[in-house]
Scaffold this motif. Structure first.
Motif, PDB file in Angstrom:
ATOM      1  N   LEU A  38      31.921 -43.648  -0.749  1.00  0.00           N
ATOM      2  CA  LEU A  38      31.639 -43.754  -2.184  1.00  0.00           C
ATOM      3  C   LEU A  38      31.119 -45.145  -2.543  1.00  0.00           C
ATOM      4  O   LEU A  38      30.158 -45.276  -3.311  1.00  0.00           O
ATOM      5  CB  LEU A  38      32.908 -43.420  -2.976  1.00  0.00           C
ATOM      6  N   ILE A  39      31.703 -46.183  -1.976  1.00  0.00           N
ATOM      7  CA  ILE A  39      31.272 -47.564  -2.236  1.00  0.00           C
ATOM      8  C   ILE A  39      29.869 -47.778  -1.678  1.00  0.00           C
ATOM      9  O   ILE A  39      29.022 -48.394  -2.316  1.00  0.00           O
ATOM     10  CB  ILE A  39      32.276 -48.574  -1.633  1.00  0.00           C
ATOM     11  N   PHE A  63      27.410 -45.939  -3.959  1.00  0.00           N
ATOM     12  CA  PHE A  63      27.303 -46.683  -5.205  1.00  0.00           C
ATOM     13  C   PHE A  63      26.463 -47.958  -5.003  1.00  0.00           C
ATOM     14  O   PHE A  63      25.603 -48.276  -5.820  1.00  0.00           O
ATOM     15  CB  PHE A  63      28.708 -47.029  -5.737  1.00  0.00           C
ATOM     16  N   SER A  64      26.668 -48.669  -3.922  1.00  0.00           N
ATOM     17  CA  SER A  64      25.913 -49.892  -3.609  1.00  0.00           C
ATOM     18  C   SER A  64      24.434 -49.583  -3.419  1.00  0.00           C
ATOM     19  O   SER A  64      23.565 -50.318  -3.894  1.00  0.00           O
ATOM     20  CB  SER A  64      26.465 -50.573  -2.365  1.00  0.00           C
ATOM     21  N   LEU A  65      24.121 -48.498  -2.723  1.00  0.00           N
ATOM     22  CA  LEU A  65      22.720 -48.114  -2.515  1.00  0.00           C
ATOM     23  C   LEU A  65      22.042 -47.744  -3.832  1.00  0.00           C
ATOM     24  O   LEU A  65      20.866 -48.063  -4.049  1.00  0.00           O
ATOM     25  CB  LEU A  65      22.631 -46.965  -1.512  1.00  0.00           C
TER      26      LEU A  65
END
Length: 175
Positions: free
Chosen positions: A3-4, A7-9
């Motif tokens: 998920l992180i 979200f970062s992409l």
């Protein structure tokens, strides 16, 4: 963790389309035809760069010309004047020597920054600029020959202005 990463992409992808304009500014497109002055054949061009800087180009050096003033007009009404009174040779150098289309070498290229004056005359938030839809915008450049004390006016009549407010902007590409 996945998920992180996702979200970062997404954030990185979105940042590709977001940019920052540091402050309010004007841009100009000067479509006026090249000037031809019979008394000053060594003067190649007097026009505006996209950033609103005035550009003056010569085929050979002239010590006796002074950039006197610039008038901003809407239709026939002067809405602002910039008093300069500087010898053209004292203006900021711009770029390098190059050969013009006519084969003559352009040896003098000078510029004079005008962004602050555009903001002062047309409004820091585009107030006057917003009213231009109903009228034509013109700029008159006054240059004085110090030997003859004669002033000549160069009219830039086919120009287009754009106002861009400062702050974050989103770039949306045409697909």
């Amino acid at each position: 963790m996945i998920l992180i990463t996702i979200f970062s992409l997404i954030i990185i992808f979105l940042l590709q389309f977001i940019y920052l304009v540091p402050e309010n500014r004007y841009r100009i497109s000067d479509q006026t035809q090249e000037i031809i002055l019979e008394d000053y054949p060594e003067l190649k061009e007097v026009s505006f760069m996209y950033s609103t800087d005035l550009l003056i180009e010569f085929y050979k050096k002239r010590d006796n010309l002074e950039l006197e003033k610039i008038n901003f007009r809407i239709n026939d009404e002067v809405i602002g004047t910039i008093e300069i009174n500087k010898n053209i040779n004292d203006l900021e150098n711009f770029g390098q020597t190059y050969t013009a289309n006519n084969g003559k070498k352009v040896v003098i290229r000078k510029s004079y920054p005008l962004q602050k004056e555009f903001l002062r005359i047309l409004g820091k938030n585009g107030e006057v600029y917003d009213s231009l839809e109903d009228g034509r915008f013109y700029i008159d450049i006054y240059i004085k020959d110090l030997k003859t004390n004669k002033t000549f006016v160069i009219n830039r009549n086919n120009i287009f202005l754009e106002f861009e407010s400062g702050g974050p902007k989103v770039f949306l590409p045409n697909i």
